[in-house]
Enzyme design. Structure first.
Site, short mmCIF file in Angstrom:
data_model
loop_
_atom_site.label_atom_id
_atom_site.label_comp_id
_atom_site.label_asym_id
_atom_site.label_seq_id
_atom_site.Cartn_x
_atom_site.Cartn_y
_atom_site.Cartn_z
N HIS A 227 0.88 -1.17 0.00
CA HIS A 227 0.00 0.00 0.00
C HIS A 227 0.92 1.22 0.00
O HIS A 227 1.66 1.45 0.97
CB HIS A 227 -0.93 0.00 1.22
N GLU B 76 1.49 3.54 3.01
CA GLU B 76 1.90 2.95 4.29
C GLU B 76 3.42 2.79 4.23
O GLU B 76 3.94 1.85 3.63
CB GLU B 76 1.17 1.63 4.52
N HIS C 163 3.01 -3.42 6.81
CA HIS C 163 1.95 -2.44 6.54
C HIS C 163 1.96 -1.34 7.61
O HIS C 163 2.81 -1.32 8.50
CB HIS C 163 0.58 -3.13 6.54
N GLU D 148 1.60 -4.85 11.03
CA GLU D 148 1.15 -3.46 11.04
C GLU D 148 2.04 -2.72 12.02
O GLU D 148 2.03 -2.98 13.22
CB GLU D 148 -0.32 -3.39 11.47
#
Length: 443
Positions: A86, A89, A193, A284
């Protein structure tokens, strides 16, 4: 070989780029220059190549590190980190550049890093979505269109899905990663991410076969995935606390089953596990997707130990070779641990190798060559992550002299088909049960 002054200047420029890695965001040209500089400075320890190009034609760079960086070596497992799929990110992208810097500068100075690189082939892709990163002109903590690739496709919804038909058009970036996975023998991976602080593990999608009706989609290797997620979480500065990013969302011990968090179709970690024989989790790393550059140094301190400790887990479990007559390697042999059959059976590579990530304990390993009797071996697996080598267990089929052909596992919703088959069996069992009861009554 004669070297002209211009060549020397070019090489010195690349080496200088490798030596000066600041805590800032590196755009496409800077990122490429840095990777080329590292390779120029450490040519025997690294291999730099592009696995494909983005929609806008940017290279998808991968730097490989290890004692044998240019090719697979029998017995040495393949590991990968992928970041920035992404585009908005961004923390993972910079963490991987600093990880590269730490690995190459610590080799032959730090005994742990030296042994890790001598016994592991590490592939690092700092950005899977360079177009999305370059399109993010104004950093934002929550959302920008840079999340998507140039074709406005979400790359983490773009892979074939094992639970339902994913009608998304496969993007060049996705296809490049799929080909990369097919061409290597990856064992362990993580996908970096931003937007939360948690280690999420497979499955991201699910159905009744994997227990999704209870809000959790369980893989056959659920215990291993929990261990992998906790390995990262507990070696991170704060992820293990599980406080999340706001009061509404908490993650006990800093981990979550992907499906329990939210259902996701076409994700990369499920694709790796089912079709790549590679265990991947999603990391994350930041509550803010694109935080200010002055926070990057702290992010590196928070993640450094976890990034290293996670790589070591590629040496969990058991590995070995399946050979036949005259010691010839047997590719496409099925090797699985009893009770852990995968919907797409795990097979040996062209060198007859297999790698199974398993926690310490006693297991029965089943090796099957199509057309021949299976071979079972009981193994006691220790924790070998500290010795950088999984337990070795080979299989020898003395009567096999030909290499079996193996049909490739179809990129179709395999678990959907399994669910239908399961549903078809249940009425039959129900009818048999009723017939048994009737017989008892009539007797």
């Amino acid at each position: 070989m004669r070297v002209v002054a211009g060549d020397v200047a070019g090489i010195l420029c690349l080496v200088s780029a490798a030596a000066a890695l600041d805590f800032k965001y590196h755009h496409a040209e800077e990122l490429e220059a840095y990777l080329k500089g590292v390779h120029a400075a450490y040519p025997s320890l690294t291999h730099l190549h592009s696995i494909g190009r983005s929609v806008e034609g940017r290279d998808l760079w991968v730097l490989v590190l290890g004692r044998f960086p240019t090719h697979h070596k029998i017995g040495i497992p393949e590991f990968k980190y992928v970041a920035n799929m992404h585009g908005d990110e961004t923390v993972g992208r910079e963490m991987l550049l600093h990880l590269i810097d730490f690995l190459v500068t610590s080799y032959r100075r730090d005994p742990v890093i030296t042994r890790l690189l001598n016994n592991t082939r590490i592939h690092i892709m700092p950005t899977m979505n360079p177009d999305g990163f370059e399109a993010t002109k104004v950093p934002d903590c929550y959302y920008t269109p840079g999340r998507y690739n140039k074709n406005r496709e979400d790359l983490n919804r773009n892979f074939p899905d094992a639970f339902e038909n994913n009608n998304a058009s496969i993007q060049p970036e996705t296809q490049a990663v799929m080909d990369w996975i097919k061409n290597e023998t990856f064992v362990l991976s993580a996908n970096l991410h931003g937007g939360a602080l948690v280690a999420s593990y497979t499955f991201d999608n699910g159905n009744s076969v994997t227990g999704s009706l209870k809000g959790y989609s369980r893989s056959p290797d659920d215990d291993v995935f929990i261990h992998l997620a906790k390995t990262y979480s507990f070696n991170h500065a704060s992820m293990y606390k599980g406080t999340g990013c706001d009061n509404r969302q908490t993650f006990p011990e800093g981990i979550t089953n992907g499906y329990s968090w939210y259902q996701l179709e076409g994700g990369m970690q499920d694709y790796n596990y089912i079709w790549g024989q590679c265990f991947e989790i999603t990391l994350e790393l930041s509550c803010c997707k694109y935080p200010p550059a002055n926070q990057l140094e702290k992010f590196w301190r928070d993640n450094k130990a976890a990034l290293i400790e996670y790589i070591k887990q590629v040496h969990l479990g058991v590995k070995g070779q399946v050979t036949g007559k005259n010691g010839t390697p047997i590719p496409n042999a099925i090797v699985e641990a009893k009770g852990r059959a995968h919907v797409c059976p795990y097979r040996t590579n062209q060198q007859g190798e297999y790698f199974l990530l398993l926690l310490p304990g006693t297991y029965v390993i089943n090796a099957t060559v199509p057309g021949y009797k299976s071979m079972l071996k009981t193994v006691e697996i220790p924790d070998n992550t500290g010795t950088f080598s999984a337990l070795k267990q080979d299989f020898f089929f003395s009567e096999v002299s030909v290499k079996p052909e193996a049909p490739s596992c179809p990129k179709t919703p395999l678990y959907q088909e399994l669910e239908r088959a399961s549903a078809a069996v249940k009425p039959t069992l129900h009818i048999l049960g009723l017939m048994t009861v009737m017989l008892v009554i009539f007797k």
